[in-house]
Design a protein around this motif. Sequence first.
Motif, short mmCIF file in Angstrom:
data_model
loop_
_atom_site.label_atom_id
_atom_site.label_comp_id
_atom_site.label_asym_id
_atom_site.label_seq_id
_atom_site.Cartn_x
_atom_site.Cartn_y
_atom_site.Cartn_z
N THR A 418 1.56 -1.28 0.08
CA THR A 418 0.41 -0.60 0.09
C THR A 418 0.83 1.04 0.09
O THR A 418 0.63 2.52 -0.84
CB THR A 418 -1.43 0.34 1.37
OG1 THR A 418 -1.95 -1.28 1.36
CG2 THR A 418 -1.45 0.74 0.92
N LEU A 482 -4.39 -4.26 -7.35
CA LEU A 482 -5.19 -5.46 -5.98
C LEU A 482 -5.20 -5.58 -4.93
O LEU A 482 -5.59 -5.63 -4.07
CB LEU A 482 -5.23 -6.23 -7.27
CG LEU A 482 -6.31 -6.22 -8.44
CD1 LEU A 482 -6.30 -7.20 -9.12
CD2 LEU A 482 -8.24 -5.73 -8.11
N ARG A 486 -7.49 -3.68 -2.79
CA ARG A 486 -8.43 -4.68 -2.84
C ARG A 486 -9.86 -3.65 -3.44
O ARG A 486 -9.61 -3.37 -4.71
CB ARG A 486 -8.64 -4.94 -1.12
CG ARG A 486 -7.50 -5.04 -0.41
CD ARG A 486 -7.45 -5.49 0.72
NE ARG A 486 -6.56 -6.46 1.58
CZ ARG A 486 -5.56 -7.20 1.40
NH1 ARG A 486 -6.90 -7.96 0.99
NH2 ARG A 486 -4.61 -7.63 1.93
N THR A 487 -10.80 -3.39 -2.49
CA THR A 487 -12.52 -2.28 -3.09
C THR A 487 -11.89 -1.50 -3.91
O THR A 487 -12.76 -1.39 -4.47
CB THR A 487 -13.18 -2.86 -2.06
OG1 THR A 487 -12.85 -2.70 -0.85
CG2 THR A 487 -13.05 -4.37 -1.64
N ARG A 488 -10.51 -0.77 -2.82
CA ARG A 488 -11.13 0.62 -3.85
C ARG A 488 -10.35 0.79 -4.83
O ARG A 488 -10.22 1.84 -5.69
CB ARG A 488 -9.60 1.08 -2.75
CG ARG A 488 -10.59 1.76 -1.05
CD ARG A 488 -9.12 2.89 0.03
NE ARG A 488 -8.11 1.79 -0.39
CZ ARG A 488 -6.92 2.59 -0.17
NH1 ARG A 488 -7.42 3.72 -0.17
NH2 ARG A 488 -5.79 2.11 0.45
N TYR A 489 -9.74 -0.69 -5.30
CA TYR A 489 -9.44 -0.44 -6.62
C TYR A 489 -9.85 0.45 -7.58
O TYR A 489 -10.23 0.75 -8.68
CB TYR A 489 -8.07 -1.93 -7.22
CG TYR A 489 -7.88 -1.96 -8.63
CD1 TYR A 489 -6.83 -1.69 -9.15
CD2 TYR A 489 -8.27 -2.47 -9.96
CE1 TYR A 489 -6.11 -1.66 -9.67
CE2 TYR A 489 -8.23 -2.85 -10.60
CZ TYR A 489 -6.70 -2.22 -10.89
OH TYR A 489 -6.30 -2.45 -11.89
N TRP A 490 -11.64 -0.78 -7.51
CA TRP A 490 -12.16 -0.04 -8.41
C TRP A 490 -12.96 0.62 -8.29
O TRP A 490 -14.33 0.80 -9.50
CB TRP A 490 -13.37 -1.45 -8.23
CG TRP A 490 -12.96 -3.20 -8.46
CD1 TRP A 490 -12.27 -4.10 -6.68
CD2 TRP A 490 -12.70 -4.36 -9.13
NE1 TRP A 490 -12.04 -5.24 -7.41
CE2 TRP A 490 -11.59 -4.61 -8.55
CE3 TRP A 490 -12.70 -3.53 -10.13
CZ2 TRP A 490 -11.43 -5.92 -9.23
CZ3 TRP A 490 -11.78 -4.87 -11.62
CH2 TRP A 490 -11.44 -5.96 -10.73
N GLN A 491 -12.75 1.36 -7.48
CA GLN A 491 -13.83 2.60 -7.45
C GLN A 491 -13.09 3.82 -8.67
O GLN A 491 -13.75 4.56 -8.53
CB GLN A 491 -13.29 3.55 -6.24
CG GLN A 491 -14.04 2.79 -5.17
CD GLN A 491 -13.68 2.87 -3.16
OE1 GLN A 491 -13.19 3.99 -3.07
NE2 GLN A 491 -14.23 2.13 -2.59
N CYS A 496 -10.06 0.20 -14.15
CA CYS A 496 -11.12 -0.41 -14.76
C CYS A 496 -10.91 -0.72 -15.58
O CYS A 496 -10.66 -2.41 -16.43
CB CYS A 496 -12.28 0.25 -14.17
SG CYS A 496 -13.35 -0.14 -12.81
#
Length: 713
Positions: A418, A482, A486-491, A496
Amino acid sequence: MDLTDIRAWQPLLTDDDHEVEAIFTRSESYAESVPKAAYLVDQALLKRWMPLEVLQHKDYPRAKRCWSLHNRMYTARSFALSLLTLLPFFQVPDWCTGPEEKPCGDPDKYLLSRIPYLGPSSVCFIELVSVLPLIISLILQRYFKFRSFWHHGSAYAKVGLVTLLSIRVLSSITGQKWLFFYQGNIAAMYLHVLAPILFSRSVRSCFRMTVQVVHSFIDIVVLLGAFVLLSAWFATLLFSGPNFQDYPTSLLSLFIMLTTANNPDVWADAYAKDRVAFFFFFGYMLAGFFFLTHLLFALIYNNYKNQLGLEAHKHAGVRQENLRAAYDVLDVTRDGIPVPAAAALFREIGSYRNISDVEIKVEKVLQPWNRRPDDKIIFGDFQVLCNAFVKEAEKPAEEPIEWEDEEEVRTMRKSCTTILVESMCFKWFSWGVTFASLVLAILDRWIRDLKEKEIPELTVSVVVISEYVFGWYFFIELCIKLSALRTRYWQSLKNCSDMLFCFSILGMEALSLWDPKAAEWISFFIILRSFRIVSLLRRFTRWRFMFSLLVRMVPATASILAFQYFVCSIFAIIGVQLFGGLVYVGNPLLEGTGYADSGLWVYNYNDYATAMVSAFNLCIVNNWYVIMDGITAAAGTSWARAYFIIFWAISVCFALNVVVAFFVGAFTTQLEKARNDPSMVMHQACTSAVLTRRKFAFSFLLGKLFSKYELYE
């Protein structure tokens, strides 16, 4: 929201119980007024002014429902107007009388647009689908506006247009050829183009404001015309040759020269014979083009900008009238509205706008006033409260405050990946690799295009292997991000798209093991992925500032661009009516003309689509006289030049300068605002307000959701 709810006034109460009971009793009289006032305020904040006739209607609930239904029919009206706007592209011109398969004859001979034409039944169905939402909208508007509906001239025009469209549809369905507009598509094309102009308030206002500024430069137009007429007379006396053999020829040559399209060809022969001729043409261009023409453009720009400023002031006044009406509804005693009534008003708006934490936001809006519950709010304070509520509603939900020790603990818990991903060194290294891959991909495309020259096999192999290496680096970078985000990657939309292009590159690399031709696609996807370098522009403050201004301006300019489009559309329909079918390959009238020698056959008026392309070329001005000479020769009359001269005067010299005036004026106005408050531009470009939503869809036809006035407020 019911004012009898204790939550509507409890945070504002004092410790005096008898005052609380008195306010609670008086507040019951506001219970019926709050929903009506909330609707007025909400519409004013949305910049969708509810007509005051609705408030004054004898049956207010039904008038309000009609107004709401009229607004909800926005999508249906947009779809209908879009169909009518696009329908002329698919209609058969009147000059085409051939069979249904090829109504205009050989398309290679007449060089048509190759757009498939619709049959009469299909056109009738589209017109029926389009006219029904317009009829329903007019009926609803007539009801909630009542008698004031006929106070505007546009209402008569809209009713007349819908009536003609209905007669045309009825005549097509029943087959009654004696009815009006049954035969011929030219008249229908005019109706289809006029529909978006009349039913779009924003586009209609552009035409109205344009007509209102005409009187301000008529004297300069007369002076410029007299100057060209006098100069043509002198040119006929002084020079000879094909361009100045008589007065009409001299007038046409100097007029075209004024547009800078044929300079210096028009005076090359005269200058070759006598070098002194230079001073005549120098003086003509200096006085006619550099002074009078630019003076005309400056007057158009200045007067249109002033007119837009007046319209913006009027537009803001309508918002104030709606807020005043809402205030009068709540001001039952005519001595001001109580603080609890204002609080209930904002809670009512928040209840059906789904504003998060509306209770907290209302308290923040009312807290600085520090009023007692029985204090009264005057109209000026009411406006300030409404504006404050809008700003508060636009703010995102507050995040919990982290103390310094909690922030240190959160930083220590970050993983190494990170910290690596969030570091500037990693970002700059990633941008450097992306730029290197872009250069390599462009080199690969260049090598593959060199078919005549032999490229060493070693060079090709090195480039291909390097692309394979970059593809796997992108995959490793993807895995690191990734793992860290984690989930912040798709924001992030950029992340994308990176994943999509990364797997596309790896897929092409795997496929190239079986089919070597697939390797050609690797460089293509690398180039697409490299567009992420554009994000570097955000690092430069001035570029980010300019980009934010453009983002703010583009949606609001839809109506002015539609204005230019419909001006060209009207001229295109006139051109099809006058010159349709005259230009075709092998026409003996066009032999030896510059039009035929330049291969400009495709720029004709044989159907609506090709006429629009020709109109676009005429707007560019360069070599427009070549198209004019070709069409004039095909028409067999010199009066055909009048069409092109009028087109230049209205569409290029006037309408196009109105568009430029809007862009320049809006940009300079916003730039001046941003100099005083630089954060304003970023906020306007990036905010996603709750109350000031914007829809795109077909809104270039219904401009009410695009506020061009905001650029001048």
